[in-house]
Write a protein that holds these residues in place. Structure first.
Motif, PDB file in Angstrom:
ATOM      1  N   GLY A  43      -4.826  12.850  -4.660  1.00 51.08           N
ATOM      2  CA  GLY A  43      -6.169  12.313  -4.880  1.00 51.08           C
ATOM      3  C   GLY A  43      -6.207  11.375  -6.067  1.00 51.08           C
ATOM      4  O   GLY A  43      -6.764  10.273  -5.991  1.00 51.08           O
ATOM      5  N   ASP A  44      -5.597  11.794  -7.170  1.00 55.17           N
ATOM      6  CA  ASP A  44      -5.537  10.942  -8.359  1.00 55.17           C
ATOM      7  C   ASP A  44      -4.746   9.675  -8.064  1.00 55.17           C
ATOM      8  O   ASP A  44      -5.149   8.570  -8.436  1.00 55.17           O
ATOM      9  N   LEU A  45      -3.610   9.835  -7.397  1.00 60.63           N
ATOM     10  CA  LEU A  45      -2.763   8.683  -7.099  1.00 60.63           C
ATOM     11  C   LEU A  45      -3.481   7.671  -6.220  1.00 60.63           C
ATOM     12  O   LEU A  45      -3.371   6.466  -6.427  1.00 60.63           O
ATOM     13  N   LEU A  46      -4.240   8.166  -5.247  1.00 62.21           N
ATOM     14  CA  LEU A  46      -4.965   7.257  -4.359  1.00 62.21           C
ATOM     15  C   LEU A  46      -6.035   6.482  -5.109  1.00 62.21           C
ATOM     16  O   LEU A  46      -6.281   5.312  -4.840  1.00 62.21           O
ATOM     17  N   THR A  47      -6.682   7.152  -6.065  1.00 61.45           N
ATOM     18  CA  THR A  47      -7.682   6.461  -6.883  1.00 61.45           C
ATOM     19  C   THR A  47      -7.033   5.315  -7.645  1.00 61.45           C
ATOM     20  O   THR A  47      -7.564   4.203  -7.718  1.00 61.45           O
ATOM     21  N   TYR A  48      -5.846   5.584  -8.207  1.00 63.98           N
ATOM     22  CA  TYR A  48      -5.133   4.551  -8.953  1.00 63.98           C
ATOM     23  C   TYR A  48      -4.673   3.415  -8.038  1.00 63.98           C
ATOM     24  O   TYR A  48      -4.677   2.245  -8.413  1.00 63.98           O
ATOM     25  N   ALA A  49      -4.268   3.793  -6.806  1.00 73.82           N
ATOM     26  CA  ALA A  49      -3.647   2.816  -5.914  1.00 73.82           C
ATOM     27  C   ALA A  49      -4.649   1.939  -5.181  1.00 73.82           C
ATOM     28  O   ALA A  49      -4.281   0.876  -4.681  1.00 73.82           O
ATOM     29  N   THR A  50      -5.920   2.368  -5.113  1.00 77.78           N
ATOM     30  CA  THR A  50      -6.904   1.582  -4.372  1.00 77.78           C
ATOM     31  C   THR A  50      -7.011   0.172  -4.924  1.00 77.78           C
ATOM     32  O   THR A  50      -7.063  -0.808  -4.178  1.00 77.78           O
ATOM     33  N   PHE A  51      -7.022   0.060  -6.240  1.00 80.76           N
ATOM     34  CA  PHE A  51      -7.097  -1.244  -6.885  1.00 80.76           C
ATOM     35  C   PHE A  51      -5.865  -2.082  -6.530  1.00 80.76           C
ATOM     36  O   PHE A  51      -5.977  -3.259  -6.170  1.00 80.76           O
ATOM     37  N   ALA A  52      -4.694  -1.456  -6.612  1.00 78.71           N
ATOM     38  CA  ALA A  52      -3.452  -2.167  -6.288  1.00 78.71           C
ATOM     39  C   ALA A  52      -3.451  -2.622  -4.835  1.00 78.71           C
ATOM     40  O   ALA A  52      -3.009  -3.725  -4.510  1.00 78.71           O
ATOM     41  N   SER A  53      -3.963  -1.779  -3.962  1.00 73.12           N
ATOM     42  CA  SER A  53      -4.026  -2.125  -2.541  1.00 73.12           C
ATOM     43  C   SER A  53      -4.889  -3.365  -2.321  1.00 73.12           C
ATOM     44  O   SER A  53      -4.520  -4.267  -1.550  1.00 73.12           O
ATOM     45  N   LEU A  54      -6.030  -3.430  -3.010  1.00 73.90           N
ATOM     46  CA  LEU A  54      -6.899  -4.604  -2.899  1.00 73.90           C
ATOM     47  C   LEU A  54      -6.186  -5.869  -3.378  1.00 73.90           C
ATOM     48  O   LEU A  54      -6.330  -6.937  -2.782  1.00 73.90           O
ATOM     49  N   LEU A  55      -5.428  -5.739  -4.461  1.00 75.67           N
ATOM     50  CA  LEU A  55      -4.691  -6.895  -4.979  1.00 75.67           C
ATOM     51  C   LEU A  55      -3.704  -7.434  -3.940  1.00 75.67           C
ATOM     52  O   LEU A  55      -3.575  -8.655  -3.762  1.00 75.67           O
ATOM     53  N   PHE A  56      -3.017  -6.532  -3.255  1.00 76.22           N
ATOM     54  CA  PHE A  56      -2.047  -6.977  -2.247  1.00 76.22           C
ATOM     55  C   PHE A  56      -2.740  -7.599  -1.041  1.00 76.22           C
ATOM     56  O   PHE A  56      -2.216  -8.525  -0.415  1.00 76.22           O
ATOM     57  N   ASP A  66     -14.108   0.443 -14.368  1.00 74.93           N
ATOM     58  CA  ASP A  66     -13.189   1.554 -14.100  1.00 74.93           C
ATOM     59  C   ASP A  66     -11.807   1.200 -14.637  1.00 74.93           C
ATOM     60  O   ASP A  66     -10.804   1.246 -13.931  1.00 74.93           O
ATOM     61  N   THR A  67     -11.773   0.864 -15.927  1.00 77.20           N
ATOM     62  CA  THR A  67     -10.564   0.316 -16.547  1.00 77.20           C
ATOM     63  C   THR A  67      -9.373   1.261 -16.476  1.00 77.20           C
ATOM     64  O   THR A  67      -8.241   0.833 -16.212  1.00 77.20           O
ATOM     65  N   VAL A  68      -9.601   2.555 -16.674  1.00 77.14           N
ATOM     66  CA  VAL A  68      -8.486   3.511 -16.695  1.00 77.14           C
ATOM     67  C   VAL A  68      -7.777   3.572 -15.347  1.00 77.14           C
ATOM     68  O   VAL A  68      -6.550   3.419 -15.263  1.00 77.14           O
ATOM     69  N   ASN A  69      -8.544   3.776 -14.277  1.00 77.65           N
ATOM     70  CA  ASN A  69      -7.930   3.899 -12.959  1.00 77.65           C
ATOM     71  C   ASN A  69      -7.281   2.596 -12.494  1.00 77.65           C
ATOM     72  O   ASN A  69      -6.213   2.614 -11.876  1.00 77.65           O
ATOM     73  N   THR A  70      -7.924   1.458 -12.787  1.00 86.38           N
ATOM     74  CA  THR A  70      -7.321   0.183 -12.399  1.00 86.38           C
ATOM     75  C   THR A  70      -6.037  -0.069 -13.184  1.00 86.38           C
ATOM     76  O   THR A  70      -5.057  -0.576 -12.641  1.00 86.38           O
ATOM     77  N   GLY A  71      -6.045   0.316 -14.469  1.00 87.78           N
ATOM     78  CA  GLY A  71      -4.846   0.163 -15.290  1.00 87.78           C
ATOM     79  C   GLY A  71      -3.700   1.017 -14.781  1.00 87.78           C
ATOM     80  O   GLY A  71      -2.543   0.566 -14.716  1.00 87.78           O
ATOM     81  N   LEU A  72      -4.000   2.241 -14.390  1.00 86.82           N
ATOM     82  CA  LEU A  72      -2.960   3.122 -13.848  1.00 86.82           C
ATOM     83  C   LEU A  72      -2.459   2.597 -12.497  1.00 86.82           C
ATOM     84  O   LEU A  72      -1.276   2.724 -12.180  1.00 86.82           O
ATOM     85  N   GLY A  73      -3.364   1.999 -11.719  1.00 85.33           N
ATOM     86  CA  GLY A  73      -2.949   1.398 -10.455  1.00 85.33           C
ATOM     87  C   GLY A  73      -1.956   0.268 -10.673  1.00 85.33           C
ATOM     88  O   GLY A  73      -0.933   0.177  -9.993  1.00 85.33           O
ATOM     89  N   LEU A  74      -2.259  -0.587 -11.652  1.00 79.46           N
ATOM     90  CA  LEU A  74      -1.324  -1.663 -11.991  1.00 79.46           C
ATOM     91  C   LEU A  74      -0.008  -1.085 -12.494  1.00 79.46           C
ATOM     92  O   LEU A  74       1.069  -1.635 -12.232  1.00 79.46           O
ATOM     93  N   GLY A  75      -0.091   0.032 -13.213  1.00 81.53           N
ATOM     94  CA  GLY A  75       1.116   0.672 -13.740  1.00 81.53           C
ATOM     95  C   GLY A  75       2.054   1.121 -12.636  1.00 81.53           C
ATOM     96  O   GLY A  75       3.282   0.971 -12.747  1.00 81.53           O
TER      97      GLY A  75
END
Length: 482
Positions: A394-407, A456-465
């Protein structure tokens, strides 16, 4: 028959491909996320606008992807498109993110949702098998989630025919059930004044927060605060509308892919968009937008405070009474099982394409006697099971949603790049409304991403990470190959 075949067989038609698009998109989200969105935005009109914008950009993306799919009708889909436009590093980062989080994380999340609804019929699934310390609890439902992933993986290793039959049956079942919920919901709801009351002050937006002490804080929204809240909560509807691109992963097994992939993308996303908007109309016809936390009746909980955010079950309860709990549980079990069947089927093909390019385990290029990449499917299965077991998906998906949009944005921009780089390449299908439709998607989605960076800076930052972590992995792979 030899185990080292590496070329896939084309055996899926337009109906199969469209079924995969729609079936992969419809999981459990439509039955749950509207509650959170109602708390975030507090307005019936804005709620529908957000779902319609989500549908608009999803269909726009699908129409744009069609051009790339027609140009490159090979297994791997988005991975192949990104590589053609940007090179191997960026395509690897996409594949890395899909493998580590996006595809496997969604599979894990959906499997756990399937098991949690099965517990309504079999309460024993909530029992604990064993516990390690205070942080790790292994329940019967986790075991069922893992077994469902293994079962669907096994079915898909038996040949694409087995996978497509399961997908077609389950997608048909949940489409019929959803249309029944929509038709009955609107029919029953229109006999009351609930819909009219929800639209009485339909543009008055507000954010509702449930405090730890049980009280509620309501903050009016307007201007930039309203746009920020709308963009932030749109993550819920976008996540519920995701996975439509999975059909491009299995392009190597679709008949006449230059025609059928673009058509299936458009038809599948359009069907699901219509269903999602109508489902929310049904919710608004049956339940008040506002509600009371911890209410003893379905009606008093409203959309905002439906029990455990199960707004679909609450809406069904207004139609059928207590039996709705079991009806909705069965529907969501069918929906999630079908969604995972499509995700597992298609995900293995992406990793197969990566392996053929030397960016994944070499053995993943091998096809079994049924002409499917069984080893790629089992690697995906193992990691998805680990994520389901860990409970961290669940946490990982929250982080990855932003990355998914970028792709997604990068892929759509790739349409413009390849038009310039390869003007003479055959394009059996050209992006509808080019350059305006692809540009609309890029502009709107970029705006959402920029808003998320602020709100949502924290989750987007972790997604980029997670994405950037793939860079050293890529260079390690390259060094090993030299």
């Amino acid at each position: 028959m030899s185990e080292n075949k590496t070329e896939l067989k084309r055996s899926l038609g337009l109906i199969d491909a469209t079924s995969l698009v729609a079936g992969s998109m419809i999981g459990s989200g439509i039955f749950i996320v509207t509650s959170a969105m109602a708390r975030d935005i507090g307005s019936a009109a804005w709620l529908l606008v957000i779902w319609m914008v989500t549908g608009l950009i999803t269909v726009a993306a699908a129409l744009s992807y069609g051009e790339l799919a027609g140009m490159m009708p090979n297994a791997g889909g988005q991975f192949v498109y990104i590589q053609r436009a940007y090179g191997r590093l960026v395509s690897f980062l996409y594949g890395w993110t899909v493998f580590t989080v996006i595809q496997t994380g969604v599979i894990a999340a959906i499997a756990v949702t399937f098991a949690s609804y099965a517990a309504i019929f079999f309460p024993i699934l909530d029992d604990t098998l064993f516990q390690i310390g205070a942080g790790f609890v292994f329940t019967n439902s986790k075991l069922l989630a893992i077994l469902s992933i293994i079962l669907l993986t096994y079915i898909n290793t038996q040949g694409v025919k087995s996978g497509k039959i399961v997908q077609l049956i389950l997608t048909s079942a949940k489409l019929i059930a959803l249309f029944a919920l929509i038709i009955l919901g609107i029919y029953v709801g229109l006999k009351t004044d609930i819909l009219a009351n929800n639209f009485a002050n339909m543009w008055d937006a507000s954010k509702t927060v449930l405090n730890p002490d049980g009280t509620v804080t309501v903050t009016k929204l307007a201007g930039t605060a309203l746009l920020g809240a709308a963009a932030a909560t749109m993550i819920n509807s976008l996540f519920s509308s995701d996975a439509w691109n999975n059909v491009t992963f299995i392009a190597g097994e679709i008949k006449e892919p230059k025609k059928n992939i673009p058509r299936s993308l458009f038809l599948g996303t359009l069907i699901v968009t219509i269903i999602y908007v109508l489902a929310n109309v049904a919710y608004l016809a049956l339940l008040p937008m506002q509600g009371t936390p911890g209410a003893t009746s379905i009606f008093d909980g409203g959309i905002m405070f439906a029990n455990n955010d199960r707004v679909g079950a609450a809406a069904a309860g207004m139609i059928m009474g207590n039996v709705s709990v079991f009806v909705m549980a069965a529907l969501i079990m069918v929906s999630t099982f079908g969604a995972n069947s499509g995700l597992i089927l298609s995900g293995g093909r992406l990793f197969y394409a990566m392996a053929k390019d030397g960016l994944f385990f070499k053995q993943a290029t091998e096809l079994n006697k049924n002409q499917v990449p069984a080893k790629a499917l089992w690697v995906q299965c193992i990691w998805a099971c680990v994520l389901a077991l860990s409970g961290k998906f669940g946490d990982l998906l929250t982080y990855a949603t932003f990355a998914s949009l970028l792709f997604y944005i990068l892929t759509i921009i790739g349409v413009f790049i390849l038009r310039k780089k390869e003007p003479n390449t055959e394009r059996p299908y050209k992006a509808f409304g080019y350059p305006f439709v692809p540009a609309i998607y890029v502009v709107i989605t970029t705006g959402i991403c920029l808003t998320l960076l602020v709100y949502d800076t924290v989750n987007t930052g972790l997604g980029l990470g997670i994405v950037l972590l793939g860079i050293p992995v890529y260079y390690m792979l390259m060094d090993r190959k030299q």
